[in-house]
Design a protein around this motif. Structure first.
Motif, short mmCIF file in Angstrom:
data_model
loop_
_atom_site.label_atom_id
_atom_site.label_comp_id
_atom_site.label_asym_id
_atom_site.label_seq_id
_atom_site.Cartn_x
_atom_site.Cartn_y
_atom_site.Cartn_z
N LEU A 5 7.33 -2.60 6.15
CA LEU A 5 6.77 -2.67 4.79
C LEU A 5 5.51 -1.82 4.69
CD1 LEU A 5 7.05 -6.42 3.69
CD2 LEU A 5 8.41 -4.47 2.92
N ILE A 8 5.77 1.62 3.14
CA ILE A 8 6.14 1.87 1.74
C ILE A 8 5.33 1.04 0.73
CG2 ILE A 8 8.51 2.59 2.30
CD1 ILE A 8 9.45 -0.17 1.36
N ALA A 9 4.50 0.13 1.23
CA ALA A 9 3.81 -0.76 0.29
C ALA A 9 2.43 -1.16 0.82
CB ALA A 9 4.64 -2.02 0.06
N HIS A 10 1.58 -1.64 -0.10
CA HIS A 10 0.30 -2.19 0.30
C HIS A 10 0.16 -3.61 -0.25
CE1 HIS A 10 -1.76 -1.04 -3.62
NE2 HIS A 10 -0.76 -0.20 -3.63
N SER A 11 -0.83 -4.31 0.26
CA SER A 11 -0.93 -5.74 -0.01
C SER A 11 -2.38 -6.19 0.06
CB SER A 11 -0.11 -6.51 1.04
OG SER A 11 -0.35 -7.90 0.96
N PRO A 26 4.50 -1.53 -4.05
CA PRO A 26 5.06 -0.30 -3.49
C PRO A 26 4.21 0.92 -3.88
CG PRO A 26 6.32 -0.99 -5.41
CD PRO A 26 5.32 -2.08 -5.14
N TYR A 27 4.05 1.85 -2.92
CA TYR A 27 3.34 3.09 -3.24
C TYR A 27 4.12 3.87 -4.31
CZ TYR A 27 0.21 2.50 0.75
OH TYR A 27 -0.73 2.03 1.62
N ASN A 28 5.45 3.82 -4.16
CA ASN A 28 6.33 4.52 -5.08
C ASN A 28 7.13 3.48 -5.88
OD1 ASN A 28 8.34 5.96 -6.32
ND2 ASN A 28 8.79 7.25 -4.54
N ASP A 31 10.66 2.26 -5.13
CA ASP A 31 10.98 1.33 -4.04
C ASP A 31 10.96 -0.14 -4.49
OD1 ASP A 31 11.44 3.22 -2.06
OD2 ASP A 31 9.31 3.35 -1.53
N TYR A 32 10.55 -0.38 -5.73
CA TYR A 32 10.41 -1.77 -6.18
C TYR A 32 11.73 -2.56 -6.10
CZ TYR A 32 9.44 -5.76 -9.25
OH TYR A 32 9.33 -7.02 -9.78
N LEU A 35 12.37 -3.69 -2.58
CA LEU A 35 11.51 -4.81 -2.20
C LEU A 35 12.05 -6.10 -2.80
CD1 LEU A 35 7.91 -3.30 -2.58
CD2 LEU A 35 9.28 -3.49 -0.52
N CYS A 103 16.30 0.34 4.75
CA CYS A 103 16.30 1.16 3.54
C CYS A 103 17.14 2.42 3.75
CB CYS A 103 14.88 1.52 3.13
SG CYS A 103 14.02 2.55 4.29
#
Lengths: 103, 440
Positions: A5, A8-11, A26-28, A31-32, A35, A103
């Motif tokens: 994760l 492709i994502a931050h939290s 998601p950065y992009n 990609d939602y 997720l 993915c």
């Protein structure tokens, strides 16, 4: 392909009493959906089994887009009385980002 | 009516840096500065200080913050709203007057009180967290209800330069000047919901402008040593454009705004404050320029009839001991030490935690690949009812010097007195918010 994760994502983690909140962004935006499909409440519950004793609820925010996980009984009593060093659970966002997905 | 109000947030917690607020006041063109300095347990600790000395119980950094800001607030005609009153807004207001007199600045301060509901509770009320009566958790120390904009609005209606409160909901500190300036109806739930979104985005100060965000190589933030804190330009319809002072460090973009919007939110469709049940699910964020994010679409439903009350109680003590092991088999020796302590203490402590720092101390397990670390710091923590019992933990760890595994060094021992926090609800009609004016 298996990916973390983190790639492709931050939290960000937050706390209220003994409850932990974890955003997953998601950065992009493309990609939602990935997720949504793979990072289910059940999958996060399995991943954080050593941390979260209670229920995990997932909220979807397609307008951002982002997911929000609310984890009950996750902070060993909460910030004022916990024996852990990270009493707020602030570092747990990076525990979530260690989760692997396809993915 | 003004066509736009600029509100800055110069502190997101009691221990926040002092300079960002000063930069906001000097260069930010603000109408209002808000300093949010009251965490969940801060007020209970402040109540303890107030009990020992009736002139204390306000934020420990109040004096330094006010001394640095006061001359500039006057010069730039910026109104200050802060919850630095903590357990004692009246004493805080008097302290500000003292400082103003010392600096020969004419200032009017209003203290907002009424949140202290300790006298209204019997202890038999149900605690949200445990489902049991409040007093079952331990001797009660304090009880403060989260007040909303209705407590702050009368203060804003005075000529006050500084409004100092105790426990109010964080977003209400920002929503109040919007309601005051724009004449928003406190029945217009969507307007209040959007105002609460604005308050929630601003309330943690630097967390909106790249603080608590950076991850080098992936989420880079420039000049973090001089992080600027945020402001919002709010229109009468509630649309807000967030920014920071040009030349300050940090970054304000969609990603920082999204992290902050969801921070500590338990249900994005029902973010409950004393003013409104806000709905964040339709919020639209857009980047409209460098370090400029626009937010709109916050909505809401009517406010609850009850207010949340934060109750502080005496929760006993934590005893801690630490010792380090290094070199070959450091983890093995540390684990042996841990097992010795467990065997010696487990009958005397119901709750004992053994951490191997450098391996599993943060999350009790490793989410990454296992590897053998060169050094391990053993940490033992135990909860106790008395300070004397708590001291046993550190004493046992120290005794490993001559009774434990080879090569243990750097033992340290600590005892902490605990203030626990639980919550309950109170009928909002039981509260009587009051304002008291002070002049210098």
């Amino acid at each position: 392909m298996i990916t973390k994760l983190y790639d492709i994502a931050h939290s960000r983690a937050g706390d209220k009493g003994n409850t932990l909140t974890l955003s997953l962004i998601p950065y992009n935006a493309d990609d939602y959906p990935l997720l949504c499909t793979q990072v289910t409440a059940e999958a996060v519950k399995r991943h954080l089994a050593d941390i979260v004793a209670g229920e995990i609820t997932r909220y979807e925010l397609p307008n951002l887009p982002a997911l929000q996980f609310v984890c009950q009984q996750a902070l060993t009593g909460g910030v004022t009385t916990s024996l852990t060093m990270d009493t707020h659970g602030k570092s747990l966002s990076f525990a979530l980002l260690e989760m692997l997905i396809e993915c | 009516m003004k066509t736009s109000i600029r509100i800055g947030c110069g502190a997101g917690f009691s221990g926040d840096r002092l300079e960002p607020a000063l930069v906001l006041v000097q260069q930010g063109g603000l109408d209002y500065l808000v300093l949010e300095c009251l965490a969940e347990r801060t007020i209970a600790l402040a109540q303890k200080r107030k009990r020992q000395d009736a002139t204390l119980g306000y934020d420990p950094l109040l004096e330094r913050r006010i001394e640095s800001l006061l001359p500039h607030l006057s010069e730039k005609k910026v109104r200050l709203i802060t919850n630095m009153g903590a357990a004692n807004p009246l004493a805080a207001a008097q302290k500000i007057i003292e400082i103003a007199q010392r600096l020969s600045l004419p200032v009017t301060v209003v203290a907002v009180t009424g949140d202290d509901v300790f006298g209204l509770l019997s202890g038999s009320e149900t605690a949200l967290e445990t489902g049991k009566p409040l007093s079952d958790s331990g001797p009660l120390l304090s009880a403060n209800a989260y007040m909303g904009v209705d407590a702050i609005l009368p203060a804003l209606a005075t000529s006050a330069d500084i409004i100092i409160t105790g426990r109010v909901a964080d977003p209400s500190l920002f929503l109040a000047p919007l309601v005051h300036e724009f004449g928003w109806s406190t029945d217009d739930c969507n307007q209040l919901g959007q105002g609460t979104v604005i308050g929630h985005l601003l309330e943690c100060a630097g967390q909106l402008t790249g603080g608590y965000f950076a991850d080098p190589g992936r989420k880079d933030v420039p000049d973090m040593a001089h992080l600027g804190h945020p402001f919002a330009d709010v229109s009468p319809d509630g649309t807000a454009i967030f920014g920071k002072v040009t030349g300050t460090g940090g970054i304000l973009n969609l990603a920082t705004a999204k992290e902050q919007l969801l921070y500590e939110v338990m249900d994005p469709s029902r973010y409950i404050t004393p003013d409104v049940v806000a709905d964040f699910t339709q919020v639209q964020l857009s980047e409209i320029g460098p370090n400029q994010v626009q937010a709109s679409g916050g909505r809401g439903r009517p406010r609850p009839d009850t207010l949340k009350v934060s109750v502080g109680y005496e929760a006993g003590f934590i005893g801690e001991g630490e010792i380090s092991y290094a070199g070959s088999n450091a983890l093995g020796r540390a684990k042996l030490a841990g097992s010795i302590i467990r065997e010696r203490l487990q009958d005397r402590f119901t709750d004992l935690r053994i951490d191997y720092i450098g391996s599993t101390s943060v999350h009790r397990t490793s989410f990454g690949q296992d590897s053998d670390p060169y050094e391990i710091r053993l940490r033992i923590a135990g909860k106790a009812t008395t300070a004397q019992q708590a001291a046993l933990v550190g004493e046992e760890v120290e005794a490993l010097y001559t009774n434990g595994p080879a090569g243990g060094g750097g033992a340290r021992k600590y005892i902490h007195e605990l203030v626990g926090i639980i919550s309950t609800f109170i009928d909002r009609n039981q509260l009587v918010p009051q304002v008291t004016l002070f002049h210098a």
